[in-house]
Design a protein around this motif. Sequence first.
Motif, PDB file in Angstrom:
ATOM      1  N   SER A   1       0.836  -1.208   0.000  1.00  0.00           N
ATOM      2  CA  SER A   1       0.000   0.000   0.000  1.00  0.00           C
ATOM      3  C   SER A   1       0.865   1.250   0.000  1.00  0.00           C
ATOM      4  CB  SER A   1      -0.933  -0.002   1.211  1.00  0.00           C
ATOM      5  OG  SER A   1      -0.183  -0.104   2.419  1.00  0.00           O
ATOM      6  N   VAL A   2       2.046   1.161   0.639  1.00  0.00           N
ATOM      7  CA  VAL A   2       3.040   2.244   0.604  1.00  0.00           C
ATOM      8  C   VAL A   2       4.409   1.605   0.409  1.00  0.00           C
ATOM      9  CG1 VAL A   2       1.727   3.850   2.045  1.00  0.00           C
ATOM     10  CG2 VAL A   2       3.322   2.233   3.114  1.00  0.00           C
ATOM     11  N   ASN A   3       5.320   2.325  -0.200  1.00  0.00           N
ATOM     12  CA  ASN A   3       6.656   1.784  -0.400  1.00  0.00           C
ATOM     13  C   ASN A   3       7.415   1.705   0.924  1.00  0.00           C
ATOM     14  OD1 ASN A   3       6.557   1.309  -3.169  1.00  0.00           O
ATOM     15  ND2 ASN A   3       7.217   3.389  -3.681  1.00  0.00           N
ATOM     16  N   PRO A   4       8.198   0.644   1.122  1.00  0.00           N
ATOM     17  CA  PRO A   4       8.975   0.519   2.361  1.00  0.00           C
ATOM     18  C   PRO A   4      10.062   1.574   2.417  1.00  0.00           C
ATOM     19  CG  PRO A   4       9.642  -1.152   0.787  1.00  0.00           C
ATOM     20  CD  PRO A   4       8.439  -0.479   0.194  1.00  0.00           C
ATOM     21  N   SER A   5      10.521   1.884   3.618  1.00  0.00           N
ATOM     22  CA  SER A   5      11.555   2.900   3.769  1.00  0.00           C
ATOM     23  C   SER A   5      12.894   2.389   3.261  1.00  0.00           C
ATOM     24  CB  SER A   5      11.686   3.315   5.239  1.00  0.00           C
ATOM     25  OG  SER A   5      12.379   2.322   5.972  1.00  0.00           O
ATOM     26  N   VAL A   6      13.717   3.306   2.816  1.00  0.00           N
ATOM     27  CA  VAL A   6      15.051   2.953   2.355  1.00  0.00           C
ATOM     28  C   VAL A   6      15.854   2.341   3.494  1.00  0.00           C
ATOM     29  CG1 VAL A   6      17.236   3.901   1.486  1.00  0.00           C
ATOM     30  CG2 VAL A   6      15.064   4.677   0.520  1.00  0.00           C
ATOM     31  N   ARG A   7      15.768   2.919   4.679  1.00  0.00           N
ATOM     32  CA  ARG A   7      16.566   2.425   5.813  1.00  0.00           C
ATOM     33  C   ARG A   7      16.222   0.982   6.148  1.00  0.00           C
ATOM     34  NH1 ARG A   7      16.068   6.200  10.786  1.00  0.00           N
ATOM     35  NH2 ARG A   7      17.885   5.001  11.480  1.00  0.00           N
ATOM     36  N   ASN A   8      14.934   0.684   6.230  1.00  0.00           N
ATOM     37  CA  ASN A   8      14.539  -0.673   6.595  1.00  0.00           C
ATOM     38  C   ASN A   8      14.949  -1.689   5.533  1.00  0.00           C
ATOM     39  OD1 ASN A   8      13.441   0.091   9.015  1.00  0.00           O
ATOM     40  ND2 ASN A   8      11.325   0.143   8.287  1.00  0.00           N
TER      41      ASN A   8
END
Length: 433
Positions: free
Chosen positions: A352-359
């Motif tokens: 539904s939303v893109n995952p964070s770069v950090r994670n």
Amino acid sequence: MENKEVTLFKPQPAQERFIEAVFSRKHTFLTYGGAMGGGKSYVSIAILLMLCRFYPQSKWCIIRESLPTIKRTTLETFKRLVPSSFIKHIDNTNLIITFKNDSRIMFMAEDYANDKDFDRFKGLEVNGFLLEQIEELQEGLLDVCFIRAGRWDIPNKPKPIILATVNPTNNWVKDKIYKPAMLEQLPDGWYYQKATIEDNEKLSGDADYMAQLGNMEAMTYQRHIMGDWDAFAVNKPFAYSFDEKIHVEPCTYNPFEICTFAIDFNKDPLSALIIQNGQVGEMKVIREYRLMNGDIMDMCERVKTDYPDALWNVTGDATGQARSALTKGNTNYYTIIKREMGLRDTQMKQPSVNPSVRNTRVLLNTILQKGMIRIDPSCEWTIRDLKYVEVDDDNKISKDRSSDNKLADFLDVIRYNVWTFHKNFTSWYPDIE
């Protein structure tokens, strides 16, 4: 533009070979360079001036990435080479030089930021082009030049010719020109002339100048002076655990395993990977698709044709949930994929939303270290992203599309896939307390 008297051009051996290749009439696309100081611009502009003399009424176009760069570099070289006695008229507003036999050279900026579809070039009727520092230009522009070269019809019409100058780079030029040239696998009609500062007697024979270059940082010296196309430093790689010797090996498609069609919806290129995910922490990247000037329906058709009997899951960029510009109503990209590939709701795994770069950086590198990721050698753009894409001090991905192919499109596809199917491989993420 101020004109000067003719400066005699005495070609060096590498330049002579390039000139001979151009006038052999065997080649349509010819690239010269591979390092600084090899005389790239001089020989290429000199060739255009010869073509203008030999072919009255002919038209030629010199393209570089921006107008300020043209004025600061290419135009200055041109002024040192052009005989003022040959010039009939100078249009300083449009940067068009007309010669006494009515041949012409025009200077144009690619200006990709403001013209991503290359519309300014699509109506050109010219006999040929010079693409200055082609590594700074987009691959799509070369395709346009192939279409437009030779469209200007005159008596004694020359063979369509596209010239290019180049410095070492990690972008599309390396794969499309340099690597095939080194393997002697260039397409028919293509030619590559390697040249370094050692091919320029004036510079290489200047002891003071060469001593000054010796103070350069070692990798920069290898790349820019010695023409080493592999001398690129990555200060803060996203995939710091990626090891090409470990993670790249042939990956065979297994028709009895589910395939994941993972996709990024950036335009030009539209990018997708075919991945077979095993247990959590296990994945094979089998194939990559990089589609220029195409749409999601074209991509679906190619995937269906190549894997007609595959069992599918789909994941990718959350922006595909937005309403598509391709159709009217509420249709989005994932709805189109579902329809075109005949899939069920349960097969659509898009976020539904893109995952964070950090994670995803933590997750991907953990799997690279302790899991089992294998990437087929044919996935060259994916491998390049894993090797070269960097993060900045804010842990954001560098996506500077003007330098060294730091596009990260395929890295994004990898990130979406590992987050969808392998999130549980580790229990710690920096964005989750």
